[in-house]
Design a protein around this motif. Structure first.
Motif, mmCIF file in Angstrom:
data_model
loop_
_atom_site.group_PDB
_atom_site.id
_atom_site.type_symbol
_atom_site.label_atom_id
_atom_site.label_comp_id
_atom_site.label_asym_id
_atom_site.label_seq_id
_atom_site.Cartn_x
_atom_site.Cartn_y
_atom_site.Cartn_z
ATOM 1 N N HIS A 231 -16.155 -0.609 -39.513
ATOM 2 C CA HIS A 231 -17.596 -0.667 -39.733
ATOM 3 C C HIS A 231 -18.318 0.432 -38.970
ATOM 4 O O HIS A 231 -19.385 0.883 -39.379
ATOM 5 N N ARG A 234 -18.502 4.217 -40.786
ATOM 6 C CA ARG A 234 -19.193 4.492 -42.039
ATOM 7 C C ARG A 234 -20.180 5.643 -41.854
ATOM 8 O O ARG A 234 -20.682 5.870 -40.762
ATOM 9 N N ARG A 236 -23.545 7.584 -41.551
ATOM 10 C CA ARG A 236 -24.836 7.111 -41.060
ATOM 11 C C ARG A 236 -25.848 7.031 -42.183
ATOM 12 O O ARG A 236 -25.938 7.914 -43.028
ATOM 13 N N SER A 237 -26.636 5.974 -42.143
ATOM 14 C CA SER A 237 -27.705 5.824 -43.119
ATOM 15 C C SER A 237 -28.906 6.647 -42.667
ATOM 16 O O SER A 237 -29.088 6.922 -41.489
ATOM 17 N N GLY A 321 -22.170 -8.050 -44.051
ATOM 18 C CA GLY A 321 -22.388 -6.795 -43.335
ATOM 19 C C GLY A 321 -23.832 -6.623 -42.908
ATOM 20 O O GLY A 321 -24.735 -7.353 -43.327
ATOM 21 N N PRO A 323 -27.538 -4.768 -42.521
ATOM 22 C CA PRO A 323 -28.410 -4.108 -43.500
ATOM 23 C C PRO A 323 -28.206 -2.601 -43.484
ATOM 24 O O PRO A 323 -28.016 -1.992 -42.428
ATOM 25 N N ALA A 324 -28.225 -2.002 -44.651
ATOM 26 C CA ALA A 324 -28.072 -0.555 -44.754
ATOM 27 C C ALA A 324 -29.411 0.120 -44.524
ATOM 28 O O ALA A 324 -30.468 -0.413 -44.870
ATOM 29 N N GLY A 325 -29.365 1.337 -43.942
ATOM 30 C CA GLY A 325 -30.572 2.117 -43.757
ATOM 31 C C GLY A 325 -31.468 1.566 -42.669
ATOM 32 O O GLY A 325 -31.095 0.671 -41.917
ATOM 33 N N ARG A 339 -23.433 0.425 -37.477
ATOM 34 C CA ARG A 339 -24.083 1.112 -38.587
ATOM 35 C C ARG A 339 -24.030 2.623 -38.420
ATOM 36 O O ARG A 339 -24.641 3.359 -39.177
#
Length: 375
Positions: A231, A234, A236-237, A321, A323-325, A339
């Motif tokens: 995790h 990943r 970066r958003s 998971g 939250p994205a961004g 994240r």
């Protein structure tokens, strides 16, 4: 080829199969000591990462996870490694030694009882099955985290206990991602350092712990165990998408101060001022829960300021998971790292063990530098 004169019976086959199974089951035992199961997102993330790593690198190993709440840990981590079993052997001894007037425990050196009991069959007969598994371990691994320090001084008993078992069995002893500050003091500190000096591998996650353990042979500082998790690798958003993700703990905030206030009141005021400075309305905030129940205190104190906010409970975070961004506003280290990077709370950033170490000087600015390592 002539057939054998005597074919094994079903009972013979069962006995042979069981004998082979027992040999395989105990040939390679890896013993993980962790706080998973509380639950706390960071502790679960780290333990899950090690279980997955072992499933790939040592697929036949029997992995024993020793945690304070093994039932909950088993539910949360049951998919991470098919060879894992969950116990609370060491943690039971630690908590018993810290209880009121425990029989046979020297109140001035309770870690000695824990170490002796963990390394001796029959010392606590009801726990012999767990002690037997501990004594069979080829590797005993104190998994990373900030749970051995002056906030929970009895947790330091784990280190002398692991050392005592290894002294008897020859097991390889490993500590990774350790965060041991603020450190225990006095005789407990001396006992912890002496035991840590016997470990085969001691890897820490922050400079204060590295300084504390300065005399330990082979000491290294690689970083937080969370980076082992997929995790945390990943991409970066974008920090400009998705509003603000808020993760604010209510425990360990007593030392935080801002604008003449201390503790939770200071933290709530600081977060509100930061959201105001960023001109972020409540509807653009996502509240993330890492410890069920505990992480709603600050959002509740903020009241109407978070009207319209989305709330993501721990259960959903764990299964679906993070939250994205979004731009992270967090008192915790692990969620933003998972994240791919987070924002600091001004100079009021939470320390690696979850402790708010500094006074906040003003509302955090949106363009603060991304944390680029474990400090």
């Amino acid at each position: 080829m002539p057939l054998p004169s005597h074919l094994p019976s079903a009972a013979d086959l069962r006995r042979a199969t069981e004998k082979v199974r027992r040999r395989v089951d105990t040939a390679d035992v890896v013993y993980l000591v962790t706080t998973a199961g509380f639950p706390n997102y960071g502790d679960e993330l780290i333990t899950q990462a090690w279980l997955r790593w072992l499933a790939v690198r040592r697929p036949l190993a029997r992995v024993v996870v020793d945690s304070p709440r093994p039932g909950n840990a088993a539910l949360l981590l049951r998919q991470a490694n098919p060879r894992a079993v969950f116990v609370d052997t060491l943690w039971q001894f630690v908590h018993y030694a810290d209880s009121e007037n425990p029989d046979g425990v020297d109140p001035d050196a309770p870690w000695e009882w824990v170490a002796r009991t963990a390394s001796t069959l029959g010392a606590s007969p009801r726990d012999d099955a767990g002690v037997d598994m501990l004594l069979r371990a080829r590797t005993i691994h104190l998994v990373g985290g900030g749970y051995i320090n002056a906030m929970w001084p009895h947790h330091m008993h784990l280190i002398p206990a692991i050392a005592a078992v290894a002294a008897k069995t020859g097991a390889r002893t490993v500590a990774t991602g350790a965060g041991l500050t603020p450190a225990v003091t006095g005789a407990a500190r001396d006992a912890m350092l002496a035991a840590a000096a016997t470990f085969d591998v001691v890897d820490v996650r922050d400079a204060p712990t590295e300084e504390l353990l300065g005399g330990v042979p082979g000491l290294s500082r690689t970083g937080d165990d969370a980076w082992l998790s997929p995790h945390a690798r990943r991409p970066r958003s974008s920090p400009s998408d998705g509003g603000v993700v808020l993760c604010a703990q209510s425990d360990l905030a007593d030392g935080f101060g801002w604008d003449g206030r201390t503790g939770l009141a200071a933290l709530a005021a600081f977060i509100e001022a930061t959201l105001d400075a960023w001109e972020t309305p409540g509807r653009d905030v996502t509240v993330v829960e890492c410890i069920p129940g505990y992480d709603y205190t600050i959002p509740t104190m903020l009241g109407d300021r978070l009207d319209g906010a989305r709330v993501v409970p721990f259960r959903q975070v764990w299964h679906d998971g993070l939250p994205a961004g979004g731009t992270w506003l967090s008192t915790r280290y692990h969620p933003p790292s998972a994240r791919g990077g987070g924002r600091r709370l001004g100079r009021g950033r939470v320390g690696e063990s979850g402790l708010l170490r500094h006074q906040a000087s003003g509302p955090a600015r949106r363009r603060l530098a991304v944390d680029d390592g474990v400090r």
